[in-house]
Design an enzyme around this catalytic site. Structure first.
Site, PDB file in Angstrom:
ATOM      1  N   PRO A  11      36.638  40.382  44.943  1.00 34.91           N
ATOM      2  CG  PRO A  11      35.686  38.793  43.502  1.00 34.91           C
ATOM      3  CD  PRO A  11      36.990  39.459  43.842  1.00 34.91           C
ATOM      4  CE  LYS A  12      40.131  38.802  49.481  1.00 34.83           C
ATOM      5  NZ  LYS A  12      40.892  37.892  50.326  1.00 34.83           N
TER       6      LYS A  12
END
Length: 247
Positions: A114-115
């Protein structure tokens, strides 16, 4: 370019590769970890089933990547939540912030990390190891730990960062907006060598931000902290649960 040639390319844009399509090796990866107790109701609101929470803990991390195959050095910060799946302990990756475009898009496209955008830093300041995260000009997190205070067992340090990691992979259809993929996936660090490991007193401050809501998991008590330097490889992800298959 024929349809078969299009399919042989692994990412967008087709003719300008952004990242290598293979397992990534990290050399001289440095961690500042602060494990803290938080509000159990806040955790339950963000951890997806079928993952389970045993204790209301969060691991805040700042990672300085000394050298990364295909990407070069960068710094990243995030929150990982200890969970179990079918009795197996692991961590759910809740949030990750960094300023490397290539590492951001590869993490999202090739895996399910989840960057999003953020500017993290890790430095030593007057006997303290200091990790920070900013979103634009605004401070989101500040962690401090006494620098190289007490030695930590290297095997204990390796065990802390090599538990299975769980993430949610979401891929929408560009035409209808319906989900093509909605999966819980698993990965794990492999081929690890811990070169240094330390523990000591630590503190953590989180600041409210609409686009980096780390403070939604408030710090109630710091439980432990570690400073770890290591070489490691990230293994490819595997699907462990298909949310669309339930419907």
């Amino acid at each position: 370019m024929t349809p078969d040639e299009v399919l042989r390319h692994a990412a967008t844009p087709l003719r300008t590769p952004v990242y290598p399509v293979r397992a990534t090796r990290f050399t001289d990866r440095e961690y500042l970890n602060v494990v803290y107790r938080t509000d159990p109701d806040a955790l339950r609101a963000v951890v997806p089933e079928p993952l389970r929470i045993d204790e209301p803990l969060v691991r805040f991390e700042v990672m300085r990547m000394g050298d990364v195959d295909g990407y070069g050095p960068y710094v990243e910060s995030g929150q990982a939540i200890p969970v179990t799946l079918d009795g197996q302990p692991g961590e759910y990756l809740h949030a990750m912030y960094l300023d490397s475009f290539a590492a951001t898009v590869s993490g999202r496209e090739l895996s399910a990390y989840p960057k999003v955008y953020g500017s993290a830093a890790l430095r030593v300041d007057h006997g303290a190891l200091v990790g920070t995260l900013d979103h634009g000009a605004e401070r989101v997190a500040t962690a401090t730990m006494a620098y190289k205070w007490d030695a930590l067992d290297l095997q204990e340090a390796a065990a802390e960062i090599t538990v299975p990691t769980f993430m949610v992979k979401i891929v929408p259809d560009v035409t209808t907006g319906r989900l093509l993929t909605a999966q819980l996936v698993r990965t794990q660090i492999v081929d690890i060598t811990v070169t240094e490991a330390w523990t000591g007193p630590a503190r953590l401050q989180l600041f409210a931000h609409a686009l980096a809501p780390m403070a939604d998991l408030p710090v109630l008590e710091v439980v432990r902290a570690s400073h770890i330097t290591t070489d490691l490889t990230l293994s490819p992800v595997q699907t462990v649960h298909d949310y669309l298959g339930e419907r």
